[in-house]
Design a protein around this motif. Sequence first.
Motif, mmCIF file in Angstrom:
data_model
loop_
_atom_site.group_PDB
_atom_site.id
_atom_site.type_symbol
_atom_site.label_atom_id
_atom_site.label_comp_id
_atom_site.label_asym_id
_atom_site.label_seq_id
_atom_site.Cartn_x
_atom_site.Cartn_y
_atom_site.Cartn_z
ATOM 1 N N HIS A 196 -4.868 -21.082 3.895
ATOM 2 C CA HIS A 196 -3.629 -21.046 4.674
ATOM 3 C C HIS A 196 -3.130 -22.458 4.971
ATOM 4 O O HIS A 196 -1.937 -22.690 5.064
ATOM 5 C CB HIS A 196 -3.841 -20.280 5.981
ATOM 6 N N TYR A 227 7.261 -17.509 -2.700
ATOM 7 C CA TYR A 227 6.047 -17.098 -2.005
ATOM 8 C C TYR A 227 4.960 -18.123 -2.282
ATOM 9 O O TYR A 227 4.663 -18.402 -3.439
ATOM 10 C CB TYR A 227 5.571 -15.744 -2.534
ATOM 11 N N SER A 280 1.517 -17.844 6.575
ATOM 12 C CA SER A 280 1.190 -16.417 6.646
ATOM 13 C C SER A 280 -0.286 -16.062 6.822
ATOM 14 O O SER A 280 -0.859 -15.331 6.018
ATOM 15 C CB SER A 280 1.734 -15.703 5.399
ATOM 16 N N PRO A 281 -0.906 -16.556 7.898
ATOM 17 C CA PRO A 281 -2.296 -16.146 8.150
ATOM 18 C C PRO A 281 -2.348 -14.728 8.717
ATOM 19 O O PRO A 281 -1.310 -14.112 8.949
ATOM 20 C CB PRO A 281 -2.755 -17.161 9.196
ATOM 21 N N ASN A 282 -3.557 -14.245 8.918
ATOM 22 C CA ASN A 282 -3.709 -12.885 9.427
ATOM 23 C C ASN A 282 -4.212 -12.922 10.859
ATOM 24 O O ASN A 282 -5.149 -13.650 11.180
ATOM 25 C CB ASN A 282 -4.675 -12.125 8.535
ATOM 26 N N ASP A 331 5.491 -5.602 1.226
ATOM 27 C CA ASP A 331 6.210 -6.599 0.435
ATOM 28 C C ASP A 331 7.436 -6.018 -0.273
ATOM 29 O O ASP A 331 8.411 -6.733 -0.500
ATOM 30 C CB ASP A 331 5.266 -7.301 -0.545
ATOM 31 N N HIS A 371 4.904 -14.722 7.177
ATOM 32 C CA HIS A 371 4.659 -13.290 6.970
ATOM 33 C C HIS A 371 3.246 -12.971 7.479
ATOM 34 O O HIS A 371 2.311 -12.750 6.709
ATOM 35 C CB HIS A 371 4.792 -12.998 5.469
ATOM 36 N N PHE A 431 2.753 -10.570 -6.747
ATOM 37 C CA PHE A 431 4.174 -10.910 -6.565
ATOM 38 C C PHE A 431 4.998 -10.655 -7.825
ATOM 39 O O PHE A 431 6.165 -10.271 -7.731
ATOM 40 C CB PHE A 431 4.322 -12.349 -6.063
ATOM 41 N N TYR A 442 -0.272 -3.361 1.688
ATOM 42 C CA TYR A 442 0.277 -4.713 1.512
ATOM 43 C C TYR A 442 1.468 -4.649 0.529
ATOM 44 O O TYR A 442 2.488 -5.305 0.720
ATOM 45 C CB TYR A 442 -0.847 -5.582 0.932
ATOM 46 N N ASP A 492 8.403 -17.981 1.958
ATOM 47 C CA ASP A 492 7.358 -17.234 2.655
ATOM 48 C C ASP A 492 6.082 -18.050 2.486
ATOM 49 O O ASP A 492 5.582 -18.197 1.381
ATOM 50 C CB ASP A 492 7.285 -15.856 1.962
ATOM 51 N N THR A 500 1.241 -18.713 -1.974
ATOM 52 C CA THR A 500 -0.108 -18.189 -1.677
ATOM 53 C C THR A 500 -1.078 -18.669 -2.743
ATOM 54 O O THR A 500 -0.673 -19.254 -3.744
ATOM 55 C CB THR A 500 -0.168 -16.636 -1.701
ATOM 56 N N GLN A 505 -2.885 -14.204 -6.011
ATOM 57 C CA GLN A 505 -1.869 -13.190 -5.678
ATOM 58 C C GLN A 505 -0.691 -13.184 -6.656
ATOM 59 O O GLN A 505 0.306 -12.504 -6.438
ATOM 60 C CB GLN A 505 -1.363 -13.410 -4.244
HETATM 61 N N1 ARG Z 1 -1.394 -12.789 4.794
HETATM 62 C C1 ARG Z 1 -1.571 -13.014 3.401
HETATM 63 C C2 ARG Z 1 -2.908 -13.708 3.148
HETATM 64 O O1 ARG Z 1 -3.515 -14.214 4.043
HETATM 65 C C3 ARG Z 1 -0.473 -13.846 2.800
HETATM 66 C C4 ARG Z 1 0.899 -13.241 2.885
HETATM 67 C C5 ARG Z 1 1.822 -13.818 1.896
HETATM 68 N N2 ARG Z 1 3.133 -13.262 1.968
HETATM 69 C C6 ARG Z 1 3.509 -12.067 1.594
HETATM 70 N N3 ARG Z 1 4.776 -11.744 1.711
HETATM 71 N N4 ARG Z 1 2.664 -11.203 1.119
HETATM 72 O O2 ARG Z 1 -3.350 -13.749 2.015
#
Ligand code: ARG
Length: 686
Positions: free
Chosen positions: A237, A434, A226-228, A416, A263, A444, A412, A223, A436, A440
Motif C-alpha cells: 500500500h 488503478y 486503498s488499504p483495507n 469494482d 478505494h 482490472f 470484490y 484509484d 495496485t 491484480q
Molecule cells: N484494497 C485493495 C487491496 O488492498 C486494493 C483496491 C484497489 N482498488 C480497486 N478499485 N479495487 O489490495
Amino acid sequence: MSEPTEKSLVERTSRAEKEARAIEEELEKISQGDLSFIGDPRLEQLLTENEKLKHRLVILENAVKAEAGSSSSTNKESSKKEPKKRPILVTDITSVEGNICVVNELKNIFEHSITSAYPDLVDPPVVITLSGNNPKFGDYQCNSAMAISQLLKAKNIKSSPREVANNILNKTAPSPIIERIEVAGAGFLNIFLSKAFAEHVLNSILKSGVKPPQVKRERVIVDFSSPNIAKEMHVGHLRSTIIGDSICRILEFLNNDVLRLNHLGDWGTQFGMLIAHLQDQFPNFKTESPPISDLQAFYKESKKRFDEDEEFKKRAYACVVQLQSHQPDYIAAWKLICEVSRKEFQKIYDRLDVKIKDRGESFYQDRMDSVVKMLKEQGYLEEDEGRLIMWGDEKHEGIPLTVVKSDGGYTYDTSDLAAIKQRVDEEKGDRFIYVTDAGQYTHFMTIDACARRAGILKDGQRVEHVGFGVVLGEDKKKFKTRSGDTIKLIELLDEGLKRSLDKLVEKGRDKVLTPEELMLAQEAVAYGCIKYADLSHNRVNDYIFSFDKMLDDKGNTAVYLLYALTRIRSIARTAQISTDTLLAEAQKSGLKLTHEAEWKLGKVLLRFPEIILKVSSDLYLHSLCEYLYEISSAFTEFYDKCFCVEKDKEGKIVKIYYERLMLCEVTARIMEQCLDILGIKTVSRM
Ligand code: ARG
C-alpha cells in the motif's frame, strides 16, 4: 449545409491555386531583385496571404483526393474519412514558448516532408529518436527512410534508404528550431537543433516560469493507496500511495481534472468477527468510545477466536447479516471501527503529504444492486455452480468475474463493476487509473472487458492498470522485521527519520544549520529518499528496500539530487545576486549558450516537456527520475568547466557571469518542478 461536390471542390482548388501562384510570382520578382516592394506594407500582407493560401490548398487538395476516392470505391467508410489535418509548424521563433515539445515539433516537420515526398503512402512512419551521445549524429534523428524504402519495395518501387532520406530532406522546409540536417550512414537524417531557438526557450522559462506542455484536459480518476480497514496497511500500500500520488501530481501539473480516490476495503465479512469481538471487549462501545490503539492486534485477536471458537464464528456470521441489513447498532459499530482505522491511515498520508479522498467499497452498496440487475436483464450473467459469473470475452477466454456468490453476496469484482459504472456515469471520467500490485492486473483487465461488453465504457475511455512489483528486504526475501513480523508503516517512516538525522549529523550539518533548518532537511531527506527509491526503479520490478542505499549521497538518490539542487541555489546566493537582479539582467542580454558545456546542459533542459508527456502517458515515473539525474550530471559538467563567479585571491568577487547564473536558475526551476511531481520536498539549505 450541403456537402461540397467533387466538381465545386476542384473549381475552388484551381482558384486557390491560381491566387497562390500569382502571389508567388510577385514574391519571386522580389527575390530576384525587384525591390520596389520593400517598405510596402502590402509585402507583409502578401506573405501572410500566401501562407494562408498554401494551407487552404493542402486542405482542398486532400478534400478532392478523398472525394475522388469515395466516388470510385464502394467502401462507405472511406467517404466519411476526414482528410488528415496536417499540423501547423512553427515558422517564427518568437511565437515559441518555454513549454514547446521539441520531439513533437520534429515529428510534425517530418510528417510534412514525408507526405510531400511520398504522397501515395498511407500513414507513412515518422520515427524521431534522440541521437545518443556522439555529437556527430546530431541531437535527434529521423529514422523513417529505412521503413519507407521497405514500403516502396512492396509496391515494386526500388529506392535505397539513402535516396529516400535525400528525398525527405529535399522536401523539408527550413524550420527555426533546426540548425541543419545531414544524411548519414545507411539513410539516417541527423538533426542539429538551433542554438538561438534553445536560448529563446530557456529565456521564456526564465521570464514566465516552468509551464506544462499543452494537452487536452481530461477528467482522470486515480484509484490508489486503498488499504483495507482493520487490516494492516503494508508496504504494498505504501508503494501504491507513493506511485499513485506522483501520477496525480503529473496529471495535475498538466491541468487535468484529477479525482484522487482511496478505494478502502471497508465492507465485507471480516466485519462480522470484528463487531462480535467489539461487543465482547467493549460492551459500552455505543456510549464510550473504546480505546483501541492497535486495531491490527484487535483484528488478530478476533481472527484467532474466529478460527478456534465455533460459537464465536456463528455469532460473527450473524453480525454480518445484521450489518448487511443495516441494523443501526451494527452500523454504529462498523463506523467506529472504520474511524479508528482511517485515523491511522491519515497519519501516513499527512507525513507523506498525500491528499486523497476516501470512498470505500461500502459506498457502492446500492450501486452494486443496480449494476447486477442491469447485467442480469441484459443477459450477461451466467450460472456456474450456483454463482453468477460474467465473461469479459464472448469466447469465454480468460477468467470470468464472480458477480454474485452462491449465497447471494457480492464480491470484490461486483464492487469494482459498480465503481467503474459510477466513475463513468457520475464522475464523467475519461481515463481510469488503478494503482495496485501487479497481481491484480487480470482483475482490472477483466473489469475493463466486462464493462466494455456491457456498454458501460465507451470508445475513447481508457482503463489503465499501473502495476508494481513486491517490496523485498535486503536479504531479497519478503520485507519483514528482524523478528519476522510484518513491518508497520509508521515505524518504517520513523526509522527513516532517525537514519536521515544520523546521516546529517555524521556530516556535521547540525553544526551549520539552525534547528529549524535541520528538521526540515531531516524530513525532506527521510520521506524524499523513501519516495525516490520507489519511484526511480521501473515499477513492474520487485524492489529491495534498503535505507543504506537510499540515503547514499552518491548515485541516483534523493539525497544526491537534493544536495545538487541546494548547491545550484547557493551559487547565486554566494554571489549575492537576487532573483530580481538576475531577471533584470535577463531583460538586457538574455541567457546565452556559448560554451560547449552550457549548450549541452541547455539541450537537456529543453527535453523537459518531452519527458513530462511521455511519463504522463505511460505512467513510468522512473524516466522522470533518470531525467533528473541527467540534468544534475550535465549541470556538474557545466559547473566544472564554466565559472559562474570569479573571485580573486582574497575571495573578493571580481566578475559575475550573469548569463551562466541564468542557466543555473533555469536548471534549478526545472529540477524543482520534477521533484515536486515526485512528491519530494526541497530545502534551501541542508
Ligand atoms: N484494497 C485493495 C487491496 O488492498 C486494493 C483496491 C484497489 N482498488 C480497486 N478499485 N479495487 O489490495
